[in-house]
Design a protein around this motif. Structure first.
Motif, PDB file in Angstrom:
ATOM      1  N   UNK A   1      51.767  40.175  39.399  1.00 48.55           N
ATOM      2  CA  UNK A   1      50.714  40.312  40.413  1.00 48.55           C
ATOM      3  C   UNK A   1      50.303  41.753  40.612  1.00 48.55           C
ATOM      4  N   UNK A   2      51.281  42.662  40.662  1.00 45.88           N
ATOM      5  CA  UNK A   2      50.976  44.080  40.820  1.00 45.88           C
ATOM      6  C   UNK A   2      50.231  44.605  39.607  1.00 45.88           C
ATOM      7  N   UNK A   3      50.652  44.222  38.427  1.00 47.06           N
ATOM      8  CA  UNK A   3      49.972  44.672  37.212  1.00 47.06           C
ATOM      9  C   UNK A   3      48.540  44.155  37.164  1.00 47.06           C
ATOM     10  N   UNK A   4      48.331  42.938  37.584  1.00 49.66           N
ATOM     11  CA  UNK A   4      46.983  42.373  37.583  1.00 49.66           C
ATOM     12  C   UNK A   4      46.095  43.066  38.602  1.00 49.66           C
ATOM     13  N   UNK A   5      46.643  43.363  39.770  1.00 45.30           N
ATOM     14  CA  UNK A   5      45.860  44.006  40.822  1.00 45.30           C
ATOM     15  C   UNK A   5      45.467  45.433  40.446  1.00 45.30           C
ATOM     16  N   UNK A   6      46.314  46.125  39.705  1.00 44.62           N
ATOM     17  CA  UNK A   6      46.047  47.525  39.392  1.00 44.62           C
ATOM     18  C   UNK A   6      45.187  47.707  38.153  1.00 44.62           C
ATOM     19  N   UNK A   7      44.913  46.648  37.423  1.00 48.15           N
ATOM     20  CA  UNK A   7      44.062  46.776  36.242  1.00 48.15           C
ATOM     21  C   UNK A   7      42.603  46.772  36.663  1.00 48.15           C
ATOM     22  N   UNK A   8      41.727  47.298  35.833  1.00 46.25           N
ATOM     23  CA  UNK A   8      40.289  47.247  36.150  1.00 46.25           C
ATOM     24  C   UNK A   8      39.761  45.804  36.237  1.00 46.25           C
TER      25      UNK A   8
ATOM     26  N   UNK B   1      38.099  40.822  40.280  1.00 49.22           N
ATOM     27  CA  UNK B   1      38.370  39.394  40.325  1.00 49.22           C
ATOM     28  C   UNK B   1      38.774  38.963  41.733  1.00 49.22           C
ATOM     29  N   UNK B   2      39.649  39.722  42.352  1.00 52.59           N
ATOM     30  CA  UNK B   2      40.098  39.404  43.709  1.00 52.59           C
ATOM     31  C   UNK B   2      38.963  39.594  44.711  1.00 52.59           C
ATOM     32  N   UNK B   3      38.242  40.717  44.596  1.00 49.54           N
ATOM     33  CA  UNK B   3      37.160  41.002  45.552  1.00 49.54           C
ATOM     34  C   UNK B   3      36.071  39.938  45.468  1.00 49.54           C
ATOM     35  N   UNK B   4      35.676  39.580  44.260  1.00 46.75           N
ATOM     36  CA  UNK B   4      34.634  38.569  44.121  1.00 46.75           C
ATOM     37  C   UNK B   4      35.147  37.183  44.501  1.00 46.75           C
TER      38      UNK B   4
END
Length: 73
Positions: free
Chosen positions: A10-17, A22-25
């Motif tokens: 989850x942390x790796x996914x959140x910190x990638x471009x 993806x989360x914001x949209x």
């Protein structure tokens, strides 16, 4: 161990471009979808209410129909 793995992924996914947009949209899409469904629900309820009122009015005899019926003696 599973908890740590999920946290790391989850942390790796959140910190990638790719992760942040993806989360914001996704959050914005949920908000817009919720508002749209609530508005649609309101419109559908108004239409159903108008239909119910029309059925009640159609079921009642009008004053003119009551005047035309002969009175029983």
């Amino acid at each position: 161990m599973i908890k740590q793995t999920v946290g790391a992924v989850g942390t790796a996914l959140m910190l990638t471009p790719f992760g942040m947009p993806l989360v914001a949209h996704g959050v914005a899409g949920l908000l817009v979808g919720t508002v749209g469904l609530n508005l649609l629900n309101g419109v559908i309820n108004d239409v159903k209410g108008a239909g119910d009122l029309l059925q009640q009015e159609m079921g009642k005899p009008s004053d003119r129909q009551q005047d035309e019926e002969p009175e029983e003696l």
